[in-house]
Design an enzyme around this catalytic site. Structure first.
Site, PDB file in Angstrom:
ATOM      1  N   GLU A 236       4.749   9.626   0.327  1.00  0.00           N
ATOM      2  CA  GLU A 236       3.933   8.579   0.935  1.00  0.00           C
ATOM      3  C   GLU A 236       3.136   7.807  -0.119  1.00  0.00           C
ATOM      4  O   GLU A 236       2.975   6.590  -0.020  1.00  0.00           O
ATOM      5  CB  GLU A 236       2.998   9.167   1.991  1.00  0.00           C
ATOM      6  CG  GLU A 236       3.701   9.721   3.228  1.00  0.00           C
ATOM      7  CD  GLU A 236       4.455   8.658   4.019  1.00  0.00           C
ATOM      8  OE1 GLU A 236       4.258   7.451   3.774  1.00  0.00           O
ATOM      9  OE2 GLU A 236       5.261   9.032   4.889  1.00  0.00           O
TER      10      GLU A 236
ATOM     11  N   TYR B 299      -3.091   5.442   7.145  1.00  0.00           N
ATOM     12  CA  TYR B 299      -1.649   5.610   7.298  1.00  0.00           C
ATOM     13  C   TYR B 299      -1.178   6.927   6.694  1.00  0.00           C
ATOM     14  O   TYR B 299      -0.490   7.721   7.348  1.00  0.00           O
ATOM     15  CB  TYR B 299      -0.884   4.450   6.656  1.00  0.00           C
ATOM     16  CG  TYR B 299       0.593   4.778   6.556  1.00  0.00           C
ATOM     17  CD1 TYR B 299       1.417   4.711   7.672  1.00  0.00           C
ATOM     18  CD2 TYR B 299       1.140   5.260   5.364  1.00  0.00           C
ATOM     19  CE1 TYR B 299       2.745   5.078   7.614  1.00  0.00           C
ATOM     20  CE2 TYR B 299       2.472   5.634   5.294  1.00  0.00           C
ATOM     21  CZ  TYR B 299       3.269   5.541   6.414  1.00  0.00           C
ATOM     22  OH  TYR B 299       4.584   5.921   6.357  1.00  0.00           O
TER      23      TYR B 299
ATOM     24  N   ASP C 136       2.627   1.519   9.985  1.00  0.00           N
ATOM     25  CA  ASP C 136       2.835   0.808   8.719  1.00  0.00           C
ATOM     26  C   ASP C 136       3.194  -0.646   9.032  1.00  0.00           C
ATOM     27  O   ASP C 136       3.171  -1.086  10.184  1.00  0.00           O
ATOM     28  CB  ASP C 136       3.889   1.496   7.856  1.00  0.00           C
ATOM     29  CG  ASP C 136       5.309   1.330   8.391  1.00  0.00           C
ATOM     30  OD1 ASP C 136       5.484   0.857   9.547  1.00  0.00           O
ATOM     31  OD2 ASP C 136       6.258   1.677   7.667  1.00  0.00           O
TER      32      ASP C 136
END
Length: 287
Positions: A35, A118, A136
């Protein structure tokens, strides 16, 4: 809204890309690293870098024992090298606060360096199966079109989480699939410029399609051109320091850069970000 979730789940299970972080047993640390790397970086560039990173540092504890300079060097040309510095700090924090185990709680994840809404939710959902909305850029575009009938999403806002939460099934596993499916749909089908609407599993439910695809404008902030930007100057300075074996004299940091003031501004900003250190008349990566 359950119709959207019902349409997304079988489509995703049938068509989802085989990506490393989606494989069973990949682990929370690997998902966290992925991520960090995927922020503003294409999947194809991330995969080999992710594999190399996890081979070198297979756990937060392993990375915490490295120096920040080693992390920045390993980051290589992924861009936005502050992410490497933040990931290193997060690894130290995970090791010291959580006994080397990536936490499963959104609030605990948000307390780590470099982790925002996120990333915290993505790790909680995709690594630990928690039920939470993950939003996202791709997800926001799908929701803007399918739910709100807009051609493009507006600026990111807290309401995006509420919009996504409204689409999630109550079952934790099904909610994780819907989160992933919305991102996948936006990345591959409901794209920003040329959406492939005839292939979309939501085509019969899409408010934008039903309205005749109106152009409702694009309020998203535009990213500045890279060529000739301060970012390009920063990247050039970082390349010199990553490749150097010793302290580099300040006079040797991109001395031929066409804009001397931009060069100096880039160096100053890198110092402020903690990405380089000054030692006498020279510079180096952080120790």
């Amino acid at each position: 809204m359950s119709e959207i979730a019902d349409a997304l789940q079988p489509w995703y299970l049938r068509t989802a890309r085989d990506l490393p972080w989606r494989r069973t047993g990949f682990g929370a640390w690997g998902i966290l690293v992925s991520e960090f790397m995927l922020q503003q970086t294409p999947v194809t560039r991330v995969i080999p870098m992710l594999e190399a990173w996890l081979e070198r540092w297979p756990s937060p504890a392993a990375l915490s024992e490295a120096t920040p300079a080693e992390a920045v060097k390993q980051w290589a040309n992924l861009g936005y090298p502050r992410r490497a510095l933040w990931l290193h700090r997060a690894a130290v924090e995970i090791t010291e606060r959580h006994r080397g185990v990536v936490p499963d709680d959104v609030d605990a994840l948000l307390a780590l360096t470099g982790i925002g809404d996120y990333t915290a939710r993505a790790v909680a959902v995709f690594a630990y199966g928690r039920r939470a909305p993950v939003v996202d850029t791709n997800t926001r575009r799908v929701i803007a079109r399918a739910v709100h009938g807009r051609s493009q999403p507006g600026a990111a806002a807290k309401r995006d989480l509420a919009d996504m939460s409204a689409l999630l099934p109550e079952d934790d596993a099904a909610a994780a699939v819907v989160n992933a499916a919305a991102m996948e749909l936006g990345a591959l089908v409901c794209t920003a410029r040329i959406p492939r609407c005839e292939e979309c599993p939501l085509r019969a439910l899409c408010a934008w399609r039903a309205a005749g695809y109106p152009d409702t404008g694009d309020e998203r902030p535009k990213q500045a051109k890279y060529e000739g930007s301060d970012r390009q100057a920063r990247g050039a300075v970082m390349r010199v320091l990553r490749d150097a074996e010793h302290i580099v004299p300040l006079s040797a940091l991109i001395p031929d850069w066409p804009d001397a003031r931009q060069r100096d501004r880039a160096i100053d900003s890198l110092i402020a970000d903690g990405l380089i250190e000054i030692d006498g008349e020279g510079a180096r990566l952080p120790r």
